[in-house]
Design a protein around this motif. Sequence first.
Motif, PDB file in Angstrom:
ATOM      1  N   LEU A   1      30.124  30.104  66.054  1.00 19.50           N
ATOM      2  CA  LEU A   1      31.321  29.933  65.233  1.00 19.50           C
ATOM      3  C   LEU A   1      32.558  29.903  66.119  1.00 19.50           C
ATOM      4  N   SER A   2      33.651  29.413  65.565  1.00 16.18           N
ATOM      5  CA  SER A   2      34.914  29.526  66.289  1.00 16.18           C
ATOM      6  C   SER A   2      35.389  30.970  66.220  1.00 16.18           C
ATOM      7  N   ARG A   3      36.233  31.359  67.165  1.00 16.43           N
ATOM      8  CA  ARG A   3      36.741  32.725  67.168  1.00 16.43           C
ATOM      9  C   ARG A   3      37.516  33.004  65.885  1.00 16.43           C
ATOM     10  N   GLN A   4      38.291  32.019  65.419  1.00 19.09           N
ATOM     11  CA  GLN A   4      39.084  32.210  64.209  1.00 19.09           C
ATOM     12  C   GLN A   4      38.195  32.441  62.988  1.00 19.09           C
ATOM     13  N   THR A   5      37.103  31.670  62.912  1.00 17.59           N
ATOM     14  CA  THR A   5      36.187  31.844  61.780  1.00 17.59           C
ATOM     15  C   THR A   5      35.494  33.194  61.843  1.00 17.59           C
ATOM     16  N   ALA A   6      35.042  33.571  63.036  1.00 13.47           N
ATOM     17  CA  ALA A   6      34.394  34.870  63.199  1.00 13.47           C
ATOM     18  C   ALA A   6      35.342  35.990  62.796  1.00 13.47           C
ATOM     19  N   GLN A   7      36.596  35.904  63.233  1.00 10.75           N
ATOM     20  CA  GLN A   7      37.591  36.919  62.906  1.00 10.75           C
ATOM     21  C   GLN A   7      37.816  37.007  61.400  1.00 10.75           C
ATOM     22  N   ARG A   8      37.858  35.850  60.749  1.00 10.64           N
ATOM     23  CA  ARG A   8      38.116  35.821  59.306  1.00 10.64           C
ATOM     24  C   ARG A   8      36.990  36.513  58.536  1.00 10.64           C
TER      25      ARG A   8
ATOM     26  N   ARG B   1      23.843  39.065  60.149  1.00 10.57           N
ATOM     27  CA  ARG B   1      22.639  39.183  60.975  1.00 10.57           C
ATOM     28  C   ARG B   1      23.001  39.417  62.442  1.00 10.57           C
ATOM     29  N   ALA B   2      24.049  38.740  62.906  1.00  7.20           N
ATOM     30  CA  ALA B   2      24.461  38.922  64.299  1.00  7.20           C
ATOM     31  C   ALA B   2      24.942  40.346  64.535  1.00  7.20           C
ATOM     32  N   LEU B   3      25.688  40.892  63.581  1.00  7.73           N
ATOM     33  CA  LEU B   3      26.174  42.262  63.719  1.00  7.73           C
ATOM     34  C   LEU B   3      25.021  43.259  63.694  1.00  7.73           C
ATOM     35  N   MET B   4      24.059  43.035  62.818  1.00  3.90           N
ATOM     36  CA  MET B   4      22.929  43.946  62.718  1.00  3.90           C
ATOM     37  C   MET B   4      22.056  43.888  63.969  1.00  3.90           C
ATOM     38  N   ALA B   5      22.046  42.735  64.643  1.00  6.66           N
ATOM     39  CA  ALA B   5      21.237  42.596  65.857  1.00  6.66           C
ATOM     40  C   ALA B   5      21.950  43.105  67.100  1.00  6.66           C
ATOM     41  N   ALA B   6      23.261  43.293  67.008  1.00  4.87           N
ATOM     42  CA  ALA B   6      24.033  43.719  68.174  1.00  4.87           C
ATOM     43  C   ALA B   6      23.699  45.162  68.546  1.00  4.87           C
ATOM     44  N   GLU B   7      23.788  45.472  69.832  1.00  4.97           N
ATOM     45  CA  GLU B   7      23.470  46.818  70.309  1.00  4.97           C
ATOM     46  C   GLU B   7      24.623  47.791  70.131  1.00  4.97           C
ATOM     47  N   GLY B   8      25.780  47.299  69.776  1.00  6.89           N
ATOM     48  CA  GLY B   8      26.949  48.159  69.583  1.00  6.89           C
ATOM     49  C   GLY B   8      28.093  47.335  69.037  1.00  6.89           C
ATOM     50  N   PRO B   9      29.290  47.912  68.964  1.00  5.60           N
ATOM     51  CA  PRO B   9      30.454  47.177  68.457  1.00  5.60           C
ATOM     52  C   PRO B   9      30.712  45.913  69.266  1.00  5.60           C
ATOM     53  N   VAL B  10      31.099  44.853  68.598  1.00  2.00           N
ATOM     54  CA  VAL B  10      31.388  43.582  69.260  1.00  2.00           C
ATOM     55  C   VAL B  10      32.775  43.101  68.859  1.00  2.00           C
ATOM     56  N   SER B  11      33.349  42.281  69.703  1.00  2.00           N
ATOM     57  CA  SER B  11      34.644  41.668  69.393  1.00  2.00           C
ATOM     58  C   SER B  11      34.416  40.360  68.647  1.00  2.00           C
ATOM     59  N   ALA B  12      35.477  39.817  68.074  1.00  2.90           N
ATOM     60  CA  ALA B  12      35.375  38.532  67.386  1.00  2.90           C
ATOM     61  C   ALA B  12      34.939  37.442  68.358  1.00  2.90           C
TER      62      ALA B  12
END
Length: 225
Positions: free
Chosen positions: A185-192, A165-176
């Motif tokens: 979320l933690s960065r590690q969890t988001a990356q995973r 949902r966060a990716l679909m709501a983003a206006e463009g590419p996002v980093s972890a």
Amino acid sequence: MIEVLVVDDDVRVADVNAAYVAKVPGFRVAGRAHSAAQALRLVEEQPVDLVLLDHYLPDETGLALVRSLRERGHETDVIMVTAARDVATVQAAMRHGALQYLVKPFSYAGLRAKLDAYATLRRTLDGGGEAEQAEVDRIFGALSATPAPDLPKGHSPTTAELVRRALMAAEGPVSAQELAEDTGLSRQTAQRYLKLLERTGRVRLSLKYGDTGRPEHRYVWSSVL
């Protein structure tokens, strides 16, 4: 027939959305509204099953309208259909009971997928009775237009859905890191989870080169609604 009220401040957009709804078997357009006040009046005059609701209305926001509907005892279902893409608005829509969230611009196929899923949900709920866990899972998953990937052991479907949902709501590419900040979320969890969704083809990876020479991985939702 499922009666639908189409709410959008732009008359032309409302007409297009209404035409889309009319093409879906089992759905009928009960009316169009171009403000929150007009939508509230129409619901009170003629209760409807579903409201396709824009967030940006001239007199108040779509979410404020949802609050008004609930305060007045209307249990009308709501699918947000809006250009509002910020995660805060998406999360607020979830908390206020919106069943789905469709980001503009979208195609007829995108809207039909949401409506077909909604019809499936209604058929499931109309059966009544008690539900075992499998049935509960099916009810809660009925409105997911994009099937969740087969998750490896140790991965949570709830977290995967939050990332989606966060990716679909983003206006463009996002980093972890950006995704982690948006979701809590933690960065590690988001990356995973980003790597998992990339492997399944639901997320597209791109590289952004900065001054350090080391590229930053950025992710964008790639599945077609």
